[in-house]
Enzyme design. Structure first.
Site, PDB file in Angstrom:
ATOM      1  N   ARG A   1     -29.511  -1.987 -12.313  1.00 26.35           N
ATOM      2  CA  ARG A   1     -28.961  -2.039 -13.667  1.00 26.35           C
ATOM      3  C   ARG A   1     -30.084  -2.197 -14.687  1.00 26.35           C
ATOM      4  O   ARG A   1     -31.215  -2.540 -14.309  1.00 26.35           O
ATOM      5  CB  ARG A   1     -28.003  -3.232 -13.813  1.00 26.35           C
ATOM      6  CG  ARG A   1     -26.733  -3.136 -12.981  1.00 26.35           C
ATOM      7  CD  ARG A   1     -25.810  -2.059 -13.497  1.00 26.35           C
ATOM      8  NE  ARG A   1     -24.553  -2.005 -12.754  1.00 26.35           N
ATOM      9  CZ  ARG A   1     -24.365  -1.373 -11.622  1.00 26.35           C
ATOM     10  NH1 ARG A   1     -25.387  -0.692 -11.084  1.00 26.35           N
ATOM     11  NH2 ARG A   1     -23.194  -1.366 -11.017  1.00 26.35           N
TER      12      ARG A   1
ATOM     13  N   TYR B   1     -11.286   0.171 -18.061  1.00 29.14           N
ATOM     14  CA  TYR B   1     -12.208  -0.320 -19.107  1.00 29.14           C
ATOM     15  C   TYR B   1     -13.151   0.815 -19.515  1.00 29.14           C
ATOM     16  O   TYR B   1     -13.314   1.108 -20.697  1.00 29.14           O
ATOM     17  CB  TYR B   1     -13.008  -1.511 -18.587  1.00 29.14           C
ATOM     18  CG  TYR B   1     -14.225  -1.821 -19.404  1.00 29.14           C
ATOM     19  CD1 TYR B   1     -15.491  -1.413 -18.989  1.00 29.14           C
ATOM     20  CD2 TYR B   1     -14.121  -2.478 -20.627  1.00 29.14           C
ATOM     21  CE1 TYR B   1     -16.615  -1.668 -19.753  1.00 29.14           C
ATOM     22  CE2 TYR B   1     -15.244  -2.736 -21.393  1.00 29.14           C
ATOM     23  CZ  TYR B   1     -16.481  -2.315 -20.947  1.00 29.14           C
ATOM     24  OH  TYR B   1     -17.592  -2.561 -21.716  1.00 29.14           O
TER      25      TYR B   1
ATOM     26  N   SER C   1     -20.561   1.580 -24.222  1.00 30.23           N
ATOM     27  CA  SER C   1     -21.152   1.019 -23.002  1.00 30.23           C
ATOM     28  C   SER C   1     -21.691   2.110 -22.095  1.00 30.23           C
ATOM     29  O   SER C   1     -21.191   3.240 -22.099  1.00 30.23           O
ATOM     30  CB  SER C   1     -20.056   0.239 -22.249  1.00 30.23           C
ATOM     31  OG  SER C   1     -20.424  -0.003 -20.922  1.00 30.23           O
TER      32      SER C   1
ATOM     33  N   VAL D   1     -23.609 -11.298  -3.270  1.00 25.76           N
ATOM     34  CA  VAL D   1     -24.280 -10.058  -3.704  1.00 25.76           C
ATOM     35  C   VAL D   1     -23.428  -8.924  -3.141  1.00 25.76           C
ATOM     36  O   VAL D   1     -23.251  -8.826  -1.917  1.00 25.76           O
ATOM     37  CB  VAL D   1     -25.722  -9.984  -3.157  1.00 25.76           C
ATOM     38  CG1 VAL D   1     -26.318  -8.589  -3.405  1.00 25.76           C
ATOM     39  CG2 VAL D   1     -26.582 -11.068  -3.811  1.00 25.76           C
TER      40      VAL D   1
ATOM     41  N   ASP E   1     -18.296  -0.218  -8.720  1.00 26.90           N
ATOM     42  CA  ASP E   1     -19.719  -0.368  -9.076  1.00 26.90           C
ATOM     43  C   ASP E   1     -20.445   0.971  -8.991  1.00 26.90           C
ATOM     44  O   ASP E   1     -20.264   1.709  -8.004  1.00 26.90           O
ATOM     45  CB  ASP E   1     -20.402  -1.335  -8.101  1.00 26.90           C
ATOM     46  CG  ASP E   1     -20.296  -2.768  -8.582  1.00 26.90           C
ATOM     47  OD1 ASP E   1     -20.406  -3.682  -7.768  1.00 26.90           O
ATOM     48  OD2 ASP E   1     -20.101  -2.975  -9.799  1.00 26.90           O
TER      49      ASP E   1
ATOM     50  N   LYS F   1     -13.633   3.057 -23.203  1.00 27.39           N
ATOM     51  CA  LYS F   1     -14.878   3.302 -23.950  1.00 27.39           C
ATOM     52  C   LYS F   1     -15.086   4.808 -24.157  1.00 27.39           C
ATOM     53  O   LYS F   1     -15.472   5.258 -25.236  1.00 27.39           O
ATOM     54  CB  LYS F   1     -16.075   2.687 -23.222  1.00 27.39           C
ATOM     55  CG  LYS F   1     -16.094   1.170 -23.223  1.00 27.39           C
ATOM     56  CD  LYS F   1     -16.113   0.588 -24.639  1.00 27.39           C
ATOM     57  CE  LYS F   1     -16.142  -0.922 -24.626  1.00 27.39           C
ATOM     58  NZ  LYS F   1     -16.028  -1.495 -25.990  1.00 27.39           N
TER      59      LYS F   1
HETATM   60  C1  WQD Z   1     -24.017  -6.022 -12.296  1.00 28.57           C
HETATM   61  C2  WQD Z   1     -24.430  -5.895 -10.834  1.00 28.57           C
HETATM   62  C3  WQD Z   1     -22.596  -6.034  -9.273  1.00 28.57           C
HETATM   63  C4  WQD Z   1     -21.533 -10.209  -9.902  1.00 28.57           C
HETATM   64  C5  WQD Z   1     -20.060  -4.214 -16.570  1.00 28.57           C
HETATM   65  C6  WQD Z   1     -19.569  -3.151 -17.509  1.00 28.57           C
HETATM   66  C7  WQD Z   1     -20.510  -3.012 -18.680  1.00 28.57           C
HETATM   67  C8  WQD Z   1     -20.646  -4.342 -19.332  1.00 28.57           C
HETATM   68  C9  WQD Z   1     -21.213  -5.361 -18.318  1.00 28.57           C
HETATM   69  C10 WQD Z   1     -19.275  -5.482 -20.905  1.00 28.57           C
HETATM   70  C11 WQD Z   1     -23.453  -5.030 -10.021  1.00 28.57           C
HETATM   71  C12 WQD Z   1     -23.567  -7.188  -9.086  1.00 28.57           C
HETATM   72  C13 WQD Z   1     -22.158  -8.974 -10.018  1.00 28.57           C
HETATM   73  C14 WQD Z   1     -21.654 -10.939  -8.689  1.00 28.57           C
HETATM   74  C15 WQD Z   1     -23.008  -9.197  -7.777  1.00 28.57           C
HETATM   75  N1  WQD Z   1     -19.378  -4.757 -19.819  1.00 28.57           N
HETATM   76  N2  WQD Z   1     -22.890  -8.487  -8.983  1.00 28.57           N
HETATM   77  N3  WQD Z   1     -22.392 -10.406  -7.684  1.00 28.57           N
HETATM   78  O1  WQD Z   1     -20.482  -4.045 -13.629  1.00 28.57           O
HETATM   79  O2  WQD Z   1     -22.891  -3.415 -14.190  1.00 28.57           O
HETATM   80  O3  WQD Z   1     -21.263  -3.769 -16.032  1.00 28.57           O
HETATM   81  O4  WQD Z   1     -20.274  -5.432 -17.225  1.00 28.57           O
HETATM   82  O5  WQD Z   1     -20.098  -5.826 -21.681  1.00 28.57           O
HETATM   83  O6  WQD Z   1     -19.948  -2.101 -19.588  1.00 28.57           O
HETATM   84  O7  WQD Z   1     -19.558  -1.908 -16.836  1.00 28.57           O
HETATM   85  O8  WQD Z   1     -22.056  -5.707 -14.729  1.00 28.57           O
HETATM   86  O9  WQD Z   1     -22.822  -7.988 -14.251  1.00 28.57           O
HETATM   87  O10 WQD Z   1     -20.556  -7.258 -13.373  1.00 28.57           O
HETATM   88  O11 WQD Z   1     -22.629  -6.362 -12.324  1.00 28.57           O
HETATM   89  O12 WQD Z   1     -23.664  -8.721  -6.847  1.00 28.57           O
HETATM   90  O13 WQD Z   1     -21.084 -12.065  -8.507  1.00 28.57           O
HETATM   91  O14 WQD Z   1     -24.372  -7.194 -10.245  1.00 28.57           O
HETATM   92  O15 WQD Z   1     -22.152  -5.548  -8.015  1.00 28.57           O
HETATM   93  O16 WQD Z   1     -24.207  -4.307  -9.065  1.00 28.57           O
HETATM   94  P1  WQD Z   1     -21.657  -4.164 -14.520  1.00 28.57           P
HETATM   95  P2  WQD Z   1     -21.964  -6.913 -13.683  1.00 28.57           P
END
Ligand code: WQD
Length: 351
Positions: free
Chosen positions: A232, A151, A126, A218, A299, A155
């Site tokens: 992202r 987590y 990841s 958000v 984050d 990895k």
């Molecule tokens: C993305 C963005 C949140 C939810 C993680 C792991 C990665 C992979 C995917 C497994 C961030 C924002 C999120 C919400 C929000 N793991 N967000 N409101 O944390 O980038 O990645 O999950 O496959 O290895 O690191 O993914 O989708 O949780 O968050 O604002 O209700 O969306 O703050 O900026 P992340 P995410």
């Protein structure tokens, strides 16, 4: 037909990868204890491919049970290892559970690989291994920073364990660093099935849009980015899946340079949270009820991939646009919702 053992084959990326492997002529078995996945997802795989996939409902942390599967399938030539706990937030609260599960299962698997001389090993890694990068886009040689969660450490450690193991055993290995996998198979027969309340952005968006969640947050709009929200690299799960097929073909055809190679799997486009929400609203026509909340611990501010290596070396070429990611995710959420309503009609006791 070359036979591949997929761990976590009932999971989101595992099931999509099995579809792609079968469509490219591989024979596949799955090992998944269904602690975080639904075995019925393989019904969808069968509808798409016409192939019934056998799943061994076994915990990889049980070495004897795993060894017995290898004994029964000595013709397996490759492993794709997806099975792991993957919630960033949960891992911060329960680090020992994450280290025990994710590392014990990996080590048991590698012990079997050594015992049975399985030639090829592909690992689900990841972008989280990069931590908070100084510069973006990140390349495979961007030095990993301190992980932001247990987590993330599992990895990083997983990659190191495989690297050392490959050097000693000669197992031809590939580490695939996914960025943010989203979307669903265009057939709408398989997709993401979060267990409990989702944490990841896109399932939160689609559950808010369908009304399963009243509103969404958000997490921060005061970051040093173009609109203040985190950046992202969202990548369609089918593009991720196809990269695994290409990785196995690369190994089988002995085109690999070295015992343990790393590839970034991202589109190379950085998208902010607010831009992702706007893309969803445009595609679905559904205005999202969201409010700006405080930042979420763990984050990273901004991360997206330089994917030149996977393109040049594996011949990987991601096909799906952000709009298509959102459209397939939305179509899948609507299907799940209809199925749940159907189930409730058949059995009103279902809460
Ligand atoms: C993305 C963005 C949140 C939810 C993680 C792991 C990665 C992979 C995917 C497994 C961030 C924002 C999120 C919400 C929000 N793991 N967000 N409101 O944390 O980038 O990645 O999950 O496959 O290895 O690191 O993914 O989708 O949780 O968050 O604002 O209700 O969306 O703050 O900026 P992340 P995410």
């Amino acid at each position: 037909m070359s036979k591949i053992l997929v761990t976590g084959g009932c999971g989101y990326i595992g099931s999509h990868t099995i579809v792609d492997l079968v469509e490219n002529g591989f024979d596949v078995i799955s090992v998944d204890n269904n602690s975080r996945s639904n075995p019925h997802i393989l019904d969808g795989v069968e509808k798409i491919t016409g192939k019934k996939i056998k799943n061994y409902k076994v915990d990889l942390c049980n070495y004897d049970d795993l060894f017995a599967i290898f004994q029964e399938n000595e013709d397996v030539i490759g492993i794709i290892h997806f099975a792991a706990y993957k919630s960033v937030g949960e891992s911060v609260k329960k680090p020992l559970m994450y280290f025990e599960n994710n590392l014990t299962s990996l080590i048991n698997l590698l012990k079997c690989v050594k015992e049975f001389g399985t030639p090829y090993f592909v690992f689900s890694s990841s972008c989280t291994v990069y931590g908070n990068p100084d510069h973006v886009p990140v390349t495979e040689s961007t030095p990993p920073r301190a992980a932001e969660s247990a987590y993330g450490y599992t990895k990083q450690m997983g990659e190191q364990i495989i690297n050392e193991f490959a050097k000693s055993s000669g197992t031809q290995s590939i580490l695939l660093r996914y960025f943010n996998p989203v979307g669903a198979h265009p057939s709408c027969l398989i997709g993401e099935m979060p267990v409990g309340k989702p944490e990841n952005l896109v399932p939160v968006i689609t559950q808010t849009a369908i009304g399963k969640m009243a509103k969404m947050n958000v997490y921060g709009d005061d970051y040093p980015t173009r609109d203040g929200s985190c950046v992202r690299d969202y990548i369609h799960v089918c593009d991720i899946a196809h990269a695994h097929t290409l990785a196995l073909q690369y190994l089988e055809e002995e085109r690999n340079n070295g015992l343990c190679e790393v590839f970034n799997l991202g589109t190379g486009n950085g998208v902010t949270v607010l831009e992702a929400i706007k893309a969803f609203e445009k595609i679905s026509g559904v205005p999202l009820n969201y409010s700006i909340d405080s930042r979420r611990p763990g984050d990273v501010i901004a991360i997206y991939a330089n994917n030149d290596l996977a393109r040049k070396v594996l011949g990987w070429n991601p096909q799906f646009s952000l709009d298509e990611m959102m459209a397939t995710a939305w179509k899948w959420e609507q299907k799940l919702h209809t199925d749940e309503k159907l189930l409730k009609k058949q059995d009103p006791d279902l809460n």
